[in-house]
Design a protein around this motif. Sequence first.
Motif, PDB file in Angstrom:
ATOM      1  N   ALA A 103      13.090 -58.143  36.803  1.00 46.50           N
ATOM      2  CA  ALA A 103      13.887 -58.181  38.032  1.00 46.50           C
ATOM      3  C   ALA A 103      13.039 -57.811  39.239  1.00 46.50           C
ATOM      4  CB  ALA A 103      15.077 -57.230  37.921  1.00 46.50           C
ATOM      5  N   LEU A 104      11.945 -57.083  39.012  1.00 50.57           N
ATOM      6  CA  LEU A 104      11.049 -56.667  40.101  1.00 50.57           C
ATOM      7  C   LEU A 104       9.918 -57.670  40.328  1.00 50.57           C
ATOM      8  CD1 LEU A 104      10.749 -52.879  39.133  1.00 50.57           C
ATOM      9  CD2 LEU A 104      12.352 -53.952  40.733  1.00 50.57           C
ATOM     10  N   HIS A 105       9.934 -58.788  39.626  1.00 49.90           N
ATOM     11  CA  HIS A 105       8.900 -59.816  39.722  1.00 49.90           C
ATOM     12  C   HIS A 105       7.506 -59.208  39.537  1.00 49.90           C
ATOM     13  CE1 HIS A 105      11.705 -62.936  41.201  1.00 49.90           C
ATOM     14  NE2 HIS A 105      12.318 -61.914  41.776  1.00 49.90           N
ATOM     15  N   PRO A 106       7.247 -58.609  38.379  1.00 51.55           N
ATOM     16  CA  PRO A 106       5.956 -57.926  38.183  1.00 51.55           C
ATOM     17  C   PRO A 106       4.796 -58.922  38.173  1.00 51.55           C
ATOM     18  CG  PRO A 106       7.116 -58.111  36.107  1.00 51.55           C
ATOM     19  CD  PRO A 106       8.073 -58.580  37.162  1.00 51.55           C
ATOM     20  N   PRO A 107       3.611 -58.470  38.516  1.00 49.61           N
ATOM     21  CA  PRO A 107       2.440 -59.345  38.403  1.00 49.61           C
ATOM     22  C   PRO A 107       2.136 -59.665  36.947  1.00 49.61           C
ATOM     23  CG  PRO A 107       1.779 -57.105  38.924  1.00 49.61           C
ATOM     24  CD  PRO A 107       3.278 -57.142  39.032  1.00 49.61           C
ATOM     25  N   THR A 108       1.264 -60.624  36.748  1.00 53.32           N
ATOM     26  CA  THR A 108       1.000 -61.123  35.393  1.00 53.32           C
ATOM     27  C   THR A 108       0.550 -60.042  34.409  1.00 53.32           C
ATOM     28  OG1 THR A 108       0.464 -63.318  36.263  1.00 53.32           O
ATOM     29  CG2 THR A 108      -0.322 -62.790  34.056  1.00 53.32           C
ATOM     30  N   PRO A 109      -0.358 -59.122  34.781  1.00 48.94           N
ATOM     31  CA  PRO A 109      -0.748 -58.089  33.799  1.00 48.94           C
ATOM     32  C   PRO A 109       0.428 -57.236  33.340  1.00 48.94           C
ATOM     33  CG  PRO A 109      -2.342 -58.181  35.580  1.00 48.94           C
ATOM     34  CD  PRO A 109      -1.194 -59.031  35.997  1.00 48.94           C
ATOM     35  N   VAL A 110       1.303 -56.856  34.278  1.00 48.66           N
ATOM     36  CA  VAL A 110       2.467 -56.050  33.900  1.00 48.66           C
ATOM     37  C   VAL A 110       3.433 -56.885  33.054  1.00 48.66           C
ATOM     38  CG1 VAL A 110       4.424 -54.714  34.770  1.00 48.66           C
ATOM     39  CG2 VAL A 110       2.220 -54.621  35.956  1.00 48.66           C
ATOM     40  N   ALA A 111       3.629 -58.141  33.437  1.00 48.23           N
ATOM     41  CA  ALA A 111       4.512 -59.022  32.659  1.00 48.23           C
ATOM     42  C   ALA A 111       3.977 -59.202  31.241  1.00 48.23           C
ATOM     43  CB  ALA A 111       4.643 -60.368  33.354  1.00 48.23           C
ATOM     44  N   ALA A 112       2.663 -59.333  31.102  1.00 48.00           N
ATOM     45  CA  ALA A 112       2.072 -59.478  29.770  1.00 48.00           C
ATOM     46  C   ALA A 112       2.284 -58.222  28.938  1.00 48.00           C
ATOM     47  CB  ALA A 112       0.584 -59.792  29.894  1.00 48.00           C
ATOM     48  N   SER A 141      11.429 -68.392  26.692  1.00 47.74           N
ATOM     49  CA  SER A 141      11.397 -69.813  27.021  1.00 47.74           C
ATOM     50  C   SER A 141      11.145 -70.058  28.507  1.00 47.74           C
ATOM     51  CB  SER A 141      12.726 -70.470  26.610  1.00 47.74           C
ATOM     52  OG  SER A 141      13.791 -70.064  27.470  1.00 47.74           O
ATOM     53  N   LEU A 142      11.254 -69.020  29.332  1.00 45.37           N
ATOM     54  CA  LEU A 142      11.037 -69.162  30.775  1.00 45.37           C
ATOM     55  C   LEU A 142       9.643 -68.731  31.209  1.00 45.37           C
ATOM     56  CD1 LEU A 142      14.490 -67.856  32.092  1.00 45.37           C
ATOM     57  CD2 LEU A 142      13.714 -70.227  31.864  1.00 45.37           C
ATOM     58  N   PHE A 143       8.753 -68.442  30.257  1.00 42.37           N
ATOM     59  CA  PHE A 143       7.397 -68.035  30.623  1.00 42.37           C
ATOM     60  C   PHE A 143       6.700 -69.101  31.478  1.00 42.37           C
ATOM     61  CE2 PHE A 143       6.635 -64.960  26.813  1.00 42.37           C
ATOM     62  CZ  PHE A 143       7.347 -63.985  27.491  1.00 42.37           C
ATOM     63  N   VAL A 144       6.884 -70.370  31.105  1.00 38.60           N
ATOM     64  CA  VAL A 144       6.230 -71.444  31.857  1.00 38.60           C
ATOM     65  C   VAL A 144       6.752 -71.486  33.286  1.00 38.60           C
ATOM     66  CG1 VAL A 144       5.891 -73.932  32.003  1.00 38.60           C
ATOM     67  CG2 VAL A 144       5.773 -72.790  29.781  1.00 38.60           C
ATOM     68  N   ALA A 145       8.065 -71.356  33.437  1.00 41.57           N
ATOM     69  CA  ALA A 145       8.642 -71.382  34.780  1.00 41.57           C
ATOM     70  C   ALA A 145       8.280 -70.134  35.578  1.00 41.57           C
ATOM     71  CB  ALA A 145      10.161 -71.525  34.695  1.00 41.57           C
ATOM     72  N   TYR A 146       8.143 -68.996  34.903  1.00 42.85           N
ATOM     73  CA  TYR A 146       7.838 -67.747  35.606  1.00 42.85           C
ATOM     74  C   TYR A 146       6.384 -67.713  36.084  1.00 42.85           C
ATOM     75  CZ  TYR A 146       7.332 -62.766  36.572  1.00 42.85           C
ATOM     76  OH  TYR A 146       7.074 -61.566  37.191  1.00 42.85           O
ATOM     77  N   PRO A 148       3.452 -70.448  35.684  1.00 42.32           N
ATOM     78  CA  PRO A 148       2.932 -71.704  35.113  1.00 42.32           C
ATOM     79  C   PRO A 148       1.467 -71.632  34.713  1.00 42.32           C
ATOM     80  CG  PRO A 148       4.247 -72.125  37.077  1.00 42.32           C
ATOM     81  CD  PRO A 148       4.075 -70.641  37.002  1.00 42.32           C
ATOM     82  N   ASP A 149       0.655 -70.893  35.475  1.00 42.88           N
ATOM     83  CA  ASP A 149      -0.775 -70.831  35.183  1.00 42.88           C
ATOM     84  C   ASP A 149      -1.126 -69.758  34.156  1.00 42.88           C
ATOM     85  OD1 ASP A 149      -1.166 -72.830  37.062  1.00 42.88           O
ATOM     86  OD2 ASP A 149      -1.469 -71.407  38.705  1.00 42.88           O
ATOM     87  N   ARG A 150      -0.173 -68.897  33.821  1.00 41.46           N
ATOM     88  CA  ARG A 150      -0.452 -67.799  32.901  1.00 41.46           C
ATOM     89  C   ARG A 150       0.518 -67.776  31.720  1.00 41.46           C
ATOM     90  NH1 ARG A 150      -4.257 -67.993  35.578  1.00 41.46           N
ATOM     91  NH2 ARG A 150      -5.361 -66.347  36.742  1.00 41.46           N
ATOM     92  N   ALA A 151       1.240 -68.872  31.506  1.00 38.24           N
ATOM     93  CA  ALA A 151       2.228 -68.908  30.431  1.00 38.24           C
ATOM     94  C   ALA A 151       1.573 -68.725  29.065  1.00 38.24           C
ATOM     95  CB  ALA A 151       3.012 -70.218  30.464  1.00 38.24           C
ATOM     96  N   GLY A 152       0.387 -69.326  28.884  1.00 38.51           N
ATOM     97  CA  GLY A 152      -0.309 -69.177  27.612  1.00 38.51           C
ATOM     98  C   GLY A 152      -0.624 -67.721  27.307  1.00 38.51           C
ATOM     99  N   LEU A 153      -1.029 -66.972  28.338  1.00 38.20           N
ATOM    100  CA  LEU A 153      -1.309 -65.551  28.141  1.00 38.20           C
ATOM    101  C   LEU A 153      -0.045 -64.802  27.731  1.00 38.20           C
ATOM    102  CD1 LEU A 153      -3.101 -63.021  28.405  1.00 38.20           C
ATOM    103  CD2 LEU A 153      -2.504 -62.981  30.848  1.00 38.20           C
ATOM    104  N   LEU A 154       1.080 -65.113  28.373  1.00 36.31           N
ATOM    105  CA  LEU A 154       2.331 -64.426  28.045  1.00 36.31           C
ATOM    106  C   LEU A 154       2.770 -64.744  26.620  1.00 36.31           C
ATOM    107  CD1 LEU A 154       4.337 -64.889  31.381  1.00 36.31           C
ATOM    108  CD2 LEU A 154       3.045 -62.896  30.609  1.00 36.31           C
ATOM    109  N   PHE A 155       2.651 -66.003  26.210  1.00 32.06           N
ATOM    110  CA  PHE A 155       3.010 -66.363  24.841  1.00 32.06           C
ATOM    111  C   PHE A 155       2.098 -65.667  23.834  1.00 32.06           C
ATOM    112  CE2 PHE A 155       5.174 -70.232  26.612  1.00 32.06           C
ATOM    113  CZ  PHE A 155       6.403 -70.006  26.026  1.00 32.06           C
ATOM    114  N   ALA A 156       0.808 -65.600  24.143  1.00 35.57           N
ATOM    115  CA  ALA A 156      -0.135 -64.947  23.236  1.00 35.57           C
ATOM    116  C   ALA A 156       0.169 -63.453  23.114  1.00 35.57           C
ATOM    117  CB  ALA A 156      -1.562 -65.159  23.722  1.00 35.57           C
TER     118      ALA A 156
END
Length: 439
Positions: free
Chosen positions: A291-300, A235-240, A242-250
């Motif tokens: 906790a390490l604030h990974p970049p978007t590819p790693v977070a995905a 539920s925090l993908f948008v806050a984490y 905002p511009d890549r939340a759709g990618l994380l949800f997908a």
Amino acid sequence: MHGYRSLFRTREFTPLFVSSALQVAASTIGGLALGTAVYAATGSPLLSALSMFGPSLAQMIGATTLLSAADRLPPRATLTGLAALFAVSTAVLSLPALPLWTVFAVIAAQGLVASLGGGVRWGLLNEILPGDGYPLGRSLFNMLHGLTQIAGYATGGALVALLSPAVTLLVSAALYAAAALYAALGLSRRAPRAVGRPSVAETWRTNALLWSSAPRRRLYLGLWIPNGLVVGCESLFVAYAPDRAGLLFACAALGMLVGDVTVGRLLPPRVRDRLATPLLLLLATPYLLFALHPPTPVAAACATLASVGFGASLVQQRHLLTLTPPQLTGHALGLHSAGMLTWQGLSATLAGTLAQLTSPATAMTALACASAAVTLSLWARDATTERNTPPRRPRPDEGAGSPSADAVPFSGGVCRRRPRCGAWTWATGGRTCGPRRGT
């Protein structure tokens, strides 16, 4: 059952599957339209979120008042009637200048009856696909829900932008009406699984019966809490980002799809049945890297890997069915569904509060730690109980350690149906472990 294709050759599976898909699409499109309308009218993010997720939070109230009807009403008529009720209530929500209190009263009522619908639907699925067919069928339903939600949000967003929230709500109502029609025409008439009159008191008694068994109680906690806490992370993908939340949800939806296919279709039962705890740990541990604030590819990648662990619920549900009398399967599965959705809503609220006080990454890490801790605690409790439980001695008439043909697994032992009163009693000791009437 050897594959997903064989499911559609099973009588009644296709109408149940299609009607469920139509309802998920209707719920997704309608929820987005309603949230948009409430936000436009109030400017409140909280009220907008509650308008979308409020029905999920209301499901636990339904689970404590209405669930006794899940096994005591005819499935076809109940599913048809509930879909028709959703069609009418969603059409009411599209009315212009509807007072805000009326909006929330309607969605609260929808949440109450949705808890009953889950019990009826999954109980019927267990009748259509008994035994090892249920995990396969449920995995296909899970994949359907994930893909339909993705498509539904995209379609709903386009309809809201091109038309209006009110018109989009009417589209949702039409989908609910189509689901009701398909269920009425496609499902066959079946008798209720249990006798007796549904009531709040009967719901409480059956809930108490289901909760009284320590193995079932731990299964419910394992189905609700680790899953819900990880949904709080999502539920925090948008806050984490905002511009890549759709990618994380997908990516999360893709991981869940892989997990459902692997657990429901590819793994043999003897392997699958031992994977509940490892999958639950997989569900939580990738989020510790946030906790390490990974970049978007790693977070995905983390979101994809973690969501494979949602396949644990298929294993847990199968275990739950082996511990539940056939007459209570709808009630038991409905309680699981309502509790899971309630925990997801509560966890999303907790996640948002923690993120407000700290940061999204910190909140996601904290919820992941809590999820893993709950999983390990339940696993340790199960292991301790198994070590301390002596093997049950069979009765002389049961053969060499095998339950008799009329015995059913229940509460960690074996129960035998009394031919005259229908009560479920322990095969050893004769102690009653279920209501004498109606179960």
